[in-house]
Design a protein around this motif. Structure first.
Motif, mmCIF file in Angstrom:
data_model
loop_
_atom_site.group_PDB
_atom_site.id
_atom_site.type_symbol
_atom_site.label_atom_id
_atom_site.label_comp_id
_atom_site.label_asym_id
_atom_site.label_seq_id
_atom_site.Cartn_x
_atom_site.Cartn_y
_atom_site.Cartn_z
ATOM 1 N N ASP A 40 0.849 -1.185 0.000
ATOM 2 C CA ASP A 40 0.000 0.000 0.000
ATOM 3 C C ASP A 40 0.883 1.232 0.000
ATOM 4 O O ASP A 40 2.082 1.151 0.315
ATOM 5 C CB ASP A 40 -0.925 0.011 1.218
ATOM 6 N N ASP B 40 -7.186 -0.806 8.222
ATOM 7 C CA ASP B 40 -6.804 0.302 7.352
ATOM 8 C C ASP B 40 -6.291 1.451 8.221
ATOM 9 O O ASP B 40 -6.949 1.861 9.173
ATOM 10 C CB ASP B 40 -8.042 0.697 6.541
ATOM 11 N N ASP C 169 -6.924 -2.504 2.121
ATOM 12 C CA ASP C 169 -6.377 -2.251 3.456
ATOM 13 C C ASP C 169 -7.416 -2.493 4.550
ATOM 14 O O ASP C 169 -7.072 -2.554 5.728
ATOM 15 C CB ASP C 169 -5.789 -0.835 3.567
ATOM 16 N N SER D 108 -0.217 -0.395 4.886
ATOM 17 C CA SER D 108 -0.781 0.958 4.953
ATOM 18 C C SER D 108 -0.308 1.677 6.212
ATOM 19 O O SER D 108 -0.031 2.875 6.184
ATOM 20 C CB SER D 108 -2.310 0.913 4.886
#
Length: 202
Positions: A16, A45, A127, A137
């Motif tokens: 990410d 996330d 994510d 992330s």
């Protein structure tokens, strides 16, 4: 609970990026390989987590991961190759640095370019679905935040300590008043004319 793996029986790296929608600073990406069957209920996330929780999880990810790495693409490179290509290049640079070679790659979003002929899958909102992408992330976001905090000491007037380079009103007002720094992305619409509905979650 987030899924531990997409590809069964393969060493899989999740990727990410952070900073794609910013007006200033490098774009950062991370690649993370987690152990087979890994679980961590706290992982999510990075945008859903508090800053404090992100930094706590960074330590856990770095301790638990089979391998992890961060890749960086500078504002100058972004201006030359555009932000989409720069984001993918940052992910490739992170993958290049992994101490364990992945056999497959999963990527947050819907765009990627082949990496060393490995199978890969792009996953929109990945994510929030896969642990390794969530971990990537968090690393990308926290290492980029550290970098922007350092730049903020050099250029305090742009409020990077708070906005991390994203297009806030205060950031754009400072560009109007003081001009740009060497860290601004010159290919971007820096003053935001007819571009005020930017997605800050990029």
């Amino acid at each position: 609970m987030l899924e531990s793996h997409y590809y069964e029986g393969k060493i899989e790296a999740g990727c990410d990026e952070a900073g794609r929608g910013c007006l200033a600073g490098s774009v950062y990406a991370a690649a993370v390989i987690l152990p087979e069957g890994y679980q961590n209920e706290l992982l999510n996330d990075s945008k859903q987590l508090t800053e404090r929780r992100r930094y706590q999880l960074r330590e856990i990810i770095e301790r638990d991961a089979v391998a992890w790495a961060v890749g960086i693409v500078t504002p100058e490179e972004i201006d030359k190759i555009n932000i989409l290509n720069a984001s993918i290049l940052a992910m490739h640079r992170a993958l290049d640095q992994l101490k364990v070679r992945p056999e497959a790659v999963i990527v947050d979003g819907n765009r990627f370019k082949p990496y060393q002929k490995l199978p890969y899958t792009t996953i929109v909102k990945g994510d929030g679905k896969y642990l390794s992408i969530a971990a990537a992330s968090i690393l990308a976001k926290t290492y980029r935040d550290d970098y922007m905090n350092r730049l903020a000491e050099e250029y305090p007037q742009y409020d990077w300590i708070s906005n991390k380079g994203y297009p806030t009103k205060k950031h754009r007002d400072a560009i109007r008043q003081y001009g740009i720094t060497p860290y601004h992305r010159k290919s971007y619409n820096l003053l935001g004319v007819e571009e005020l509905s930017l997605d800050f979650g990029l």
